[in-house]
Design an enzyme around this catalytic site. Structure first.
Site, PDB file in Angstrom:
ATOM      1  CG  ASN A   1      -1.941  -1.056   1.229  1.00 64.73           C
ATOM      2  OD1 ASN A   1      -2.491  -1.380   0.176  1.00 64.73           O
ATOM      3  ND2 ASN A   1      -2.210  -1.624   2.386  1.00 64.73           N
TER       4      ASN A   1
ATOM      5  CG  HIS B   1     -10.628  -1.453   6.770  1.00 60.09           C
ATOM      6  ND1 HIS B   1     -10.229  -1.387   8.083  1.00 60.09           N
ATOM      7  CD2 HIS B   1      -9.632  -2.081   6.105  1.00 60.09           C
ATOM      8  CE1 HIS B   1      -9.033  -1.938   8.209  1.00 60.09           C
ATOM      9  NE2 HIS B   1      -8.648  -2.370   7.013  1.00 60.09           N
TER      10      HIS B   1
ATOM     11  CD  GLU C   1     -13.014   1.290   2.844  1.00 53.06           C
ATOM     12  OE1 GLU C   1     -12.311   1.008   1.853  1.00 53.06           O
ATOM     13  OE2 GLU C   1     -13.292   0.469   3.723  1.00 53.06           O
TER      14      GLU C   1
ATOM     15  CB  SER D   1      -9.271  -1.401   1.426  1.00 45.70           C
ATOM     16  OG  SER D   1     -10.239  -2.292   1.958  1.00 45.70           O
TER      17      SER D   1
ATOM     18  CG  ASP E   1     -11.204   4.878   5.940  1.00 43.03           C
ATOM     19  OD1 ASP E   1     -10.154   5.457   5.606  1.00 43.03           O
ATOM     20  OD2 ASP E   1     -11.217   3.780   6.544  1.00 43.03           O
TER      21      ASP E   1
ATOM     22  CG  HIS F   1      -6.858   2.028   0.183  1.00 44.27           C
ATOM     23  ND1 HIS F   1      -5.675   1.323   0.116  1.00 44.27           N
ATOM     24  CD2 HIS F   1      -7.562   1.509   1.224  1.00 44.27           C
ATOM     25  CE1 HIS F   1      -5.685   0.385   1.053  1.00 44.27           C
ATOM     26  NE2 HIS F   1      -6.802   0.479   1.747  1.00 44.27           N
TER      27      HIS F   1
ATOM     28  CE  LYS G   1      -3.974   0.920   4.479  1.00 40.01           C
ATOM     29  NZ  LYS G   1      -5.214   0.869   5.217  1.00 40.01           N
TER      30      LYS G   1
HETATM   31  C1  LIG Z   1      -5.779   0.098   6.243  1.00 37.62           C
HETATM   32  C2  LIG Z   1      -7.115   0.639   6.490  1.00 37.62           C
HETATM   33  C3  LIG Z   1      -7.510   1.065   7.752  1.00 37.62           C
HETATM   34  C4  LIG Z   1      -6.669   0.819   8.976  1.00 37.62           C
HETATM   35  O1  LIG Z   1      -5.547   1.604   8.975  1.00 37.62           O
HETATM   36  P1  LIG Z   1      -4.237   1.124   9.788  1.00 37.62           P
HETATM   37  O2  LIG Z   1      -3.447   2.348   9.909  1.00 37.62           O
HETATM   38  O3  LIG Z   1      -3.600   0.084   8.935  1.00 37.62           O
HETATM   39  O4  LIG Z   1      -4.707   0.594  11.091  1.00 37.62           O
HETATM   40  C5  LIG Z   1      -8.732   1.691   7.893  1.00 37.62           C
HETATM   41  N1  LIG Z   1      -9.548   1.854   6.835  1.00 37.62           N
HETATM   42  C6  LIG Z   1      -9.222   1.401   5.602  1.00 37.62           C
HETATM   43  C7  LIG Z   1     -10.165   1.586   4.479  1.00 37.62           C
HETATM   44  C8  LIG Z   1      -8.001   0.778   5.390  1.00 37.62           C
HETATM   45  O5  LIG Z   1      -7.690   0.320   4.188  1.00 37.62           O
END
Ligand SMILES: *Cc1c(COP(=O)(O)O)cnc(C)c1O
Length: 411
Positions: free
Chosen positions: A47, A133, A187, A191, A216, A219, A250
């Site tokens: 990522n 997620h 999101e 993801s 969120d 990505h 990421k």
């Molecule tokens: C990776 C991810 C998270 C969690 O983030 P971390 O920093 O890895 O704990 C939360 N939401 C989404 C959509 C993700 O892909």
């Protein structure tokens, strides 16, 4: 039953179902290649979309912070662990996202869980896209609100649930009817499927029904918008979203999560987000490296990295064009379906020098096992093409043989 015998049975069941996961030891830094069990592989699982995880600018920022502040932060943020680098990070994040304030957390997971359970309680309603997620799902469970799930990116289904959720309910005490607080969670770029949410339409809907939106951008942060602010910015709706979340691990190449929003929101989370309050502040070097990353992605060189990433994405799309014409992202799911078949395809690619792990239940639904290819700015164009070639040759052996691009998104 003895604990270990019970666990042995459970592990055997996972193995039989093709769902056993094992840690692999990687002997190289994050990057386009991976040293794994004596083999050097092309890494298409990361990522670290912009190649910042091992970037000299971030390394230097971390080293300087270590020289100045040491390794540990010595406590939670409220107990003296709020060092200058944490504050600088939050100033940089708020500036980047164009919000009044921002708050950083130790991980994206902690961000989701802390924020949602601080904001909602049992009288409220939380509405999740089917594919959000696990951190958001867990947060929804923890907060105690009524949970509703709408079909992935399905605006009609979301509206149906919003109508139900925003209807006033009789108060249990017989007083004035209650109108629950309603939070929609999605999101921006999903993801495991790599498709985008119809943000303008989701924002219009939540406004029509007086709900709040938490987005969120795990990505999308660093990758979309004029300076990499995210998809909400690219689509011109960022200032209409109450709670903007993102991760620092990421495209930003470090670790941690953040919330960007109003000053009131941040002040409240400082008081109520338990994963923030009851957890040691991340090392100051992490905050300093993340600050450097937030600044770097906005510079012309940072935008150039993004340009390389999109060049690779376009090249890959030319081999595997999305059938529904959806905008591509750096995430390409190759849906295999069967769990064991996905693992076999992973092994076949690994033999050919490519690392693309199989993603299985519970990360995705049962029977929706897949390989998840991610492209990064630091890949070489010929390696991207080589992966496409290898896949084209291998896929017919692993049915159903397609690069999936989720159902067409409603307009
Ligand atoms: C990776 C991810 C998270 C969690 O983030 P971390 O920093 O890895 O704990 C939360 N939401 C989404 C959509 C993700 O892909």
């Amino acid at each position: 039953m003895r604990l270990n015998s019970l666990l042995e049975t459970r592990l055997a069941d996972l193995h039989a179902a093709g769902l056993l996961r094992e840690l692999r030891r990687v002997d190289s830094p994050a990057g386009p290649h991976l040293q794994l069990g004596g083999q050097r592989l092309h890494n298409f699982a990361s990522n670290d979309y912009l190649g910042l995880a091992n970037h000299p600018v971030l390394r230097e920022a971390a080293i300087q912070a270590i020289e100045r502040f040491g390794i540990g932060s010595g406590g939670s943020r409220l107990m003296g662990g709020a060092l200058a680098p944490h504050h600088e990070l939050e100033i940089a994040l708020a500036d980047f996202k164009g919000t009044e304030a921002a708050l950083s957390f130790a991980s994206g997971y902690a961000t989701a869980v802390g924020t949602i359970s601080a904001l909602l309680g049992k009288d409220d309603v939380i509405i999740l896209d089917k594919l959000v997620h696990a951190s958001l799902v867990d947060a929804a469970r923890l907060c105690g609100a009524k949970i509703r799930v709408y079909k992935h990116n399905d605006l009609a289904d979301l509206e149906r649930i919003l109508q139900w959720a925003t209807r006033p309910r009789p108060a249990s005490s017989g007083g004035r009817p209650l109108r629950p607080n309603v939070l929609v969670v999605t999101e921006s770029v999903f993801s495991m499927d790599g498709d985008g949410a119809p943000l303008r339409e989701v924002v219009a809907l939540k406004e029509r029904y007086g709900a709040w939106l938490m987005l969120d951008e795990a990505h999308a942060t660093g990758l979309y918008g004029e300076r990499g602010q995210g998809l909400a910015n690219a689509q011109g709706v960022a200032d209409r979203i109450e709670i903007q979340m993102g991760t620092l691990g990421k495209a930003l190449g470090v670790s941690g999560g953040y919330i960007a929003g109003s000053r009131k929101l941040v002040d409240y989370l400082v008081n109520r987000a338990r994963s923030f309050i009851f957890s040691t502040a991340p090392p100051p070097a992490i905050a300093a490296a993340a600050t450097a990353a937030v600044r770097y992605v906005q510079t012309p060189v940072g935008r150039e990295l993004c340009h390389w990433l999109w060049t690779h994405v376009r090249a890959f799309v030319s081999h595997f064009p999305p059938p529904d014409g959806r905008p591509p992202s750096a995430i390409f799911p190759v849906i295999v379906g069967d769990e064991a078949a996905a693992v076999a395809l992973f092994a076949a690619l690994r033999e050919r020098g490519f690392f693309v792990p199989a993603i299985r239940y519970p990360t995705v639904a049962r029977g929706a096992a897949r390989l998840r290819i991610t492209l990064t700015a630091t890949h070489a164009a010929e390696d991207v093409n080589a992966l496409a070639d290898a896949l084209r040759r291998l896929l017919p052996r692993f049915s159903p043989t397609k690069i999936d691009h989720a159902p067409p998104r409603p307009t």
